[in-house]
Every structure is written in C-alpha cells, then in structure tokens.
Write an enzyme that holds these catalytic residues in place. Structure first.
Site, PDB file in Angstrom:
ATOM      1  N   ASP A  54       0.849  -1.182   0.000  1.00  0.00           N
ATOM      2  CA  ASP A  54       0.000   0.000   0.000  1.00  0.00           C
ATOM      3  C   ASP A  54       0.896   1.248   0.000  1.00  0.00           C
ATOM      4  O   ASP A  54       2.056   1.183   0.424  1.00  0.00           O
ATOM      5  CB  ASP A  54      -0.882  -0.048   1.257  1.00  0.00           C
ATOM      6  CG  ASP A  54      -1.637   1.244   1.487  1.00  0.00           C
ATOM      7  OD1 ASP A  54      -2.351   1.676   0.559  1.00  0.00           O
ATOM      8  OD2 ASP A  54      -1.507   1.831   2.581  1.00  0.00           O
TER       9      ASP A  54
HETATM   10 MG   LIG Z   1      -2.937   3.150   3.524  1.00  0.00          MG
END
Ligand SMILES: [Mg+2]
Length: 237
Positions: free
Chosen positions: A10
């Site tokens: 991420d």
């Molecule tokens: Mg994040």
C-alpha cells in the site's frame, strides 16, 4: 531469500507520510482561497473527510462514490465556512498539492531498497491516479517498483477481489501463497488480501487496536520488524 516472491505494498500511511501530505495540502489550498488555516478548521475537514471515507468503505468501495466524496468533502467544508467557492475546483487545487507532497515515512526508502532485487515489489493503492503518479515519479522509491496498481485506473478498488485478480494477471502471479499484501488499513489492505486469498501483513506503527473480524496473517509496528519478518524464512519452491 525473502519469505514471499511478490510484495504488494500500500502507498498512503504505509510508505508515504499521508498525514503530513494531507496537512500541507490542506494548508496550501485554504491559504490559496484566503481562509485561515486553524487547528479547528483542519479538525472539521478531517471529520468530514473521515466520515465520507467510512461511508465509502461501508458501501462496497464504489468508484462513483469516491468521485462524489472527494468533491463533497470540500462542499461540506465551504458550507461550514460560509464561502462560495467551487468545491470541484477546490478539490483539484488540493489534489495538485497532495501530489507535490510525497514525504516518505522514516525507514520506507531503506526498506524498499533492501527488498528490491530480492522480491518483486508493486504498489497497490486506492488513491487518486494523478496524485499517486506524480508523487511516485518524484520519489526515490519510484524506480524500485515493477508496477503501480491504482484503483482509479483499474476501475475497481481494494478490498475487492477483482482488484487483486488484475494485479495477479498483470504480474503473472500464479501462486498466491507466494504473494503478500502489506498495508496500514484493515478495511482495504488486510480485507483485500483475505478476499484475494493471499497472506497479509498489517503495518501498524501507531499500534491501533485489532479488529477480530479482519485478522491479518502478521502484524508489525515498523519497517525493522517488517524486514525481519520478510527475510525470516527461506522461500520454498
Ligand atoms: Mg494506507
């Protein structure tokens, strides 16, 4: 050798210091429109924005809702401030500043450099494409990633399985047990990995409380433990 062949990372809150970028972008846009930048106004923006993103996650992470919410957060703020600005334009000004603020979390660059060359690295993000592309292009970690997967470009969001199906197809991942999703969000990253049938690592430096409904395979509180975990076992064929 690392424990996994494919590390799907991420971006916001995991590699990039999103809190700092958001703070600076909001300051820039409010000053651009002649508003004061006070802790109270910043707190109101954050409350409005968080409530909308919570609705987004609860509503199945719909792209049309994301398009609506990024404008509505400024429409709501303008209403509270008694202004008459165009919220869509305000959001564009904000996103432009967000794209210029690609500060990495401490240790993120060293971590990526150590992993690079030992495993396939890719970014998996729900962010706005123009913001993520401009930040990565300007970032020292940009060249370390084989591919960058952005929900706005794929037409589907984390945590949906279809998002990760596209990632697997494009990276040529045939064994999902050889891939891991790393992220700070239980709702999008960890749930996404679970939906996709992959192991997950919850990056939780703030030591937020766990949610028994969304159990990660692993949890780490920083890049040191993350690196130790990823190198802790030999890869198996
Ligand atoms: Mg994040």
């Amino acid at each position: 050798m690392p424990r996994y062949d494919y590390i799907l990372l991420d971006a916001d809150g995991t590699l990039f210091d999103f809190d700092l970028a958001e703070h600076r972008a909001l300051q820039g846009v409010l000053e651009f429109y002649g508003y004061p930048f006070t802790p109270q106004i910043e707190a109101r923006y954050q409350a409005i924005n968080s409530a909308l993103w919570a609705q987004f996650s609860a509503g199945g992470a719909d792209q049309a809702f994301q398009d609506y919410l990024v404008v509505e957060r400024f429409a709501a703020l303008i209403r509270e401030l008694g202004g008459e600005e165009d919220p869509a334009q305000m959001n564009r000004e904000y996103l432009a500043r967000l794209g210029e603020n690609g500060q990495l979390l401490p240790g993120a660059e060293e971590f990526c450099r150590k992993l690079s060359g030992h495993a396939h690295l890719a970014i998996v993000t729900n962010g706005v494409a123009s913001v993520q592309r401009s930040r990565l292009a300007a970032s020292p970690i940009g060249p370390l990633f084989e591919q960058v997967f952005i929900s706005q470009e794929l037409g589907v969001q984390k945590p949906r399985r279809a998002f990760f199906d596209q990632v697997c197809a494009q990276l040529g991942i045939t064994r999902r047990d050889r891939a891991v999703v790393v992220g700070d969000s239980l709702a999008s990253d960890i749930q996404g990995g679970i939906n996709a049938g992959m192991d997950t690592i919850w990056f939780n430096p703030g030591r937020r409380p766990a949610d028994p409904a969304i159990p990660p395979t692993w949890e780490v509180d920083g890049f040191g433990p993350l690196e130790a975990l990823l190198f802790s076992a030999p890869s198996v064929g």
